[in-house]
Design an enzyme around this catalytic site. Sequence first.
Site, PDB file in Angstrom:
ATOM      1  N   ASP A  53       0.726  -1.351   0.096  1.00 51.33           N
ATOM      2  CA  ASP A  53      -0.013  -0.005   0.051  1.00 51.33           C
ATOM      3  C   ASP A  53       0.932   1.219  -0.067  1.00 51.33           C
ATOM      4  O   ASP A  53       1.937   1.257   0.820  1.00 51.33           O
ATOM      5  CB  ASP A  53      -0.873   0.029   1.009  1.00 51.33           C
ATOM      6  CG  ASP A  53      -1.578   1.170   1.309  1.00 51.33           C
ATOM      7  OD1 ASP A  53      -2.846   1.327   0.655  1.00 51.33           O
ATOM      8  OD2 ASP A  53      -1.605   1.965   2.287  1.00 51.33           O
ATOM      9  N   GLU A  62       1.758  -0.465  -5.062  1.00 51.39           N
ATOM     10  CA  GLU A  62       0.687   0.700  -5.364  1.00 51.39           C
ATOM     11  C   GLU A  62       1.685   1.748  -5.547  1.00 51.39           C
ATOM     12  O   GLU A  62       2.419   2.379  -4.797  1.00 51.39           O
ATOM     13  CB  GLU A  62      -0.302   1.004  -4.367  1.00 51.39           C
ATOM     14  CG  GLU A  62      -1.132   1.782  -4.677  1.00 51.39           C
ATOM     15  CD  GLU A  62      -2.140   2.077  -3.539  1.00 51.39           C
ATOM     16  OE1 GLU A  62      -3.307   2.518  -3.643  1.00 51.39           O
ATOM     17  OE2 GLU A  62      -1.751   2.113  -2.342  1.00 51.39           O
TER      18      GLU A  62
END
Length: 726
Positions: A370, A406
């Site tokens: 993330d 990401e």
Amino acid sequence: MTPLPETSTVWNHDGETMSVWPGRWYPLGATWSSEATNFAVYAPAATHLWVCVFDDDGTEVRHRLTEHSLGVWHGAIPGITPGTRYGYRADGPWDPDAGLRFNPAKLLLDPYGKAVEGDLTVHDAIFGYVVGDPATRSDLDSAPFVPRSVVVYDEFQWGGDTPPRRRWRDTVIYEAHVKGMTALHDRVPEHLRGTYAGLAAPAVTDYLRDLGVTAIELLPVHQFFSEPALAERGLVNYWGYNSLCFFAPHNAYSSSGDRGQQVSEFKQMVKDFHAAGLEVILDVVYNHTAEAGPLGPTLSFRGLDDLGYYQRVVQPTDPDPDAPAPVDTYWDVTGCGNTVDATHTQSLRMILDSLRYWVTEMHVDGFRFDLMSALTRTDQVVDMGSHLITAIGQDPVLRHVKLVAEPWDASMDGYRVGQFPPPWIEWNDQFRDTVRDFWRGHSAGVRTVATRLAGSSDLYADDGRSPYASVNFVTAHDGFTVRDLVSYDHKHNEANGEDNRDGTDNNRSWNCGVEGETDDPEVLALRRRQAANLMATLCFSSGVPMLTAGDERGRTQGGNNNAYGQDNEVSWIDWRPDDAWLDVYEITKAALRLRREHPVLRQRHWFAGSPTIKGGIKDLIWVHPSGREMSTEDWNDDACRTVGMFLNGAPLRSPGPRGEQVRDRSFMIWLNGGVDDVELALPANQWVHHGEVVLSTNADVPLGTPVVAGGTLTLQARSVLVLRQT
């Protein structure tokens, strides 16, 4: 410090227990043996540190650690058994303006704890300062309101566990939530719904295999907690992007209790997935922690080494002597109040130790990071040669697992799609945006969607990576579902309690003429066809397809595009057949089956637009509806909404495992994103004469329809047609 009445403490004449052996400074965390349990915790600036042990009645016994080596406090305590609950208390300087926030009144979770018991209760005592007066240290005891770490000794028998270890080009990812996947599943035993054990039930693994999925990507399973502000609105952090304990499986997903049993239950889940031929990828959130900004709670890192774990705003090297003294301020590029400093030795070590633990001890197959850009910062500048990327790239364990970035964070300069080095692959939001725009009728011709279909070479080919460097997706946990993407023009997030201000307004959606649910059969038919078009485009594009759980069967969130706090039917998958879009499911399943059976649809080499053998035809030909190859004028025609993608299977550019030529059927994929039906002239050549329809969202052209090169075919408005050579 005076303990609250809820916690009694056993003291010796000096005010603390003393049955502590010197122990070792490694490994960090609590390590059980039959002789004693060794505790080691990094807190270099602390002046005193205690291990606090709790019995079943909540009685707390404090053991002072006296050994301090290389910044680590350590000691071994005999008589501590697996399942024992514990925490730390650390004393030291209190100077918030200098980033020193030691407070022995706060019970701290072990950063290396393997399991956690309990949850966080919002109370003034969880904050290190007096609420309303951040400069003053609070003497309220937080122990009654915070969870405890648990001593774990797990003898799980992995037996013949064999991870599938699929190549990226053979991988199909299914992004899912542990609880939301089975909370409403009628074929999972009721007591297992919403748990690790329930997720690994045959009803789930059989479904995923039948659909054509090869890997499940789990939303965060590291122990996480709800933000106090969210809890005060009566909501919880459902998605889990608020981690704190990076070695502990989230205890609320355990069906067998949280006194360490969640560790073995998680391992059994992984083993069951592997037995079903499915890989397990974890969505990991190392970029920030649940302690939030400087005014957040003191739960672990902040009370042990606040200056080391969190990045700071860079102070001027030559400050104005007349200006006020600089105040310690967190540097936040995560949007969550803090940013973990991955350049700090201990923070970097913790991240790497955690990753290795989940691979070697928990047998997971990969990670999706993330907001990865936040972790690549060197001197707060995004750096693709950063400490963490370099360390992972040379690590003998981590460099061989699946690594997904990401490729952005919450800052303007953090957007780095296409820039991560091998072996990283990336979420490709440009694929998402382009495909959404094409099917809602907002694209400028077909040139950009063709680039995305062919693997996004504009992003990944220039640095030597393959098409599978792109993780293609049309939806993810964050945003509309596919059903909502074709049912709503606007977000409807009122249930989140933020007056519909949260969530993006850039949805690139189209409601097909009616906002929200409707009984209009024409609108419903169009929505289902549009959903099938999106799923088919995803499955047939070069790269790694990622499906969001439930999209294949029409899951809806009622237009909520930011359902992070909705731990209820808004987010959970509804498994009842009466509300399922089964036609979309069948299209998705058929597309994934074709992808699996035909290597021409999942190649690892870039298309060259030239023959693969002397005298052959091109490996990829873009075809105009008139039957001719697309020209420069066609590519520049912003009004063009239809394109054909011919994939030559005889032979493929990618060789077989022994270098042999691989031959496959040839395919023609037609996409019509326009509002009008189109008459197709099927191109004729000496290699392909006959074919059949193998996938269709066109109501007038059923599966099995024979086609002849040189003939014609009507392609319905807003539809996909896939032809296979016979």
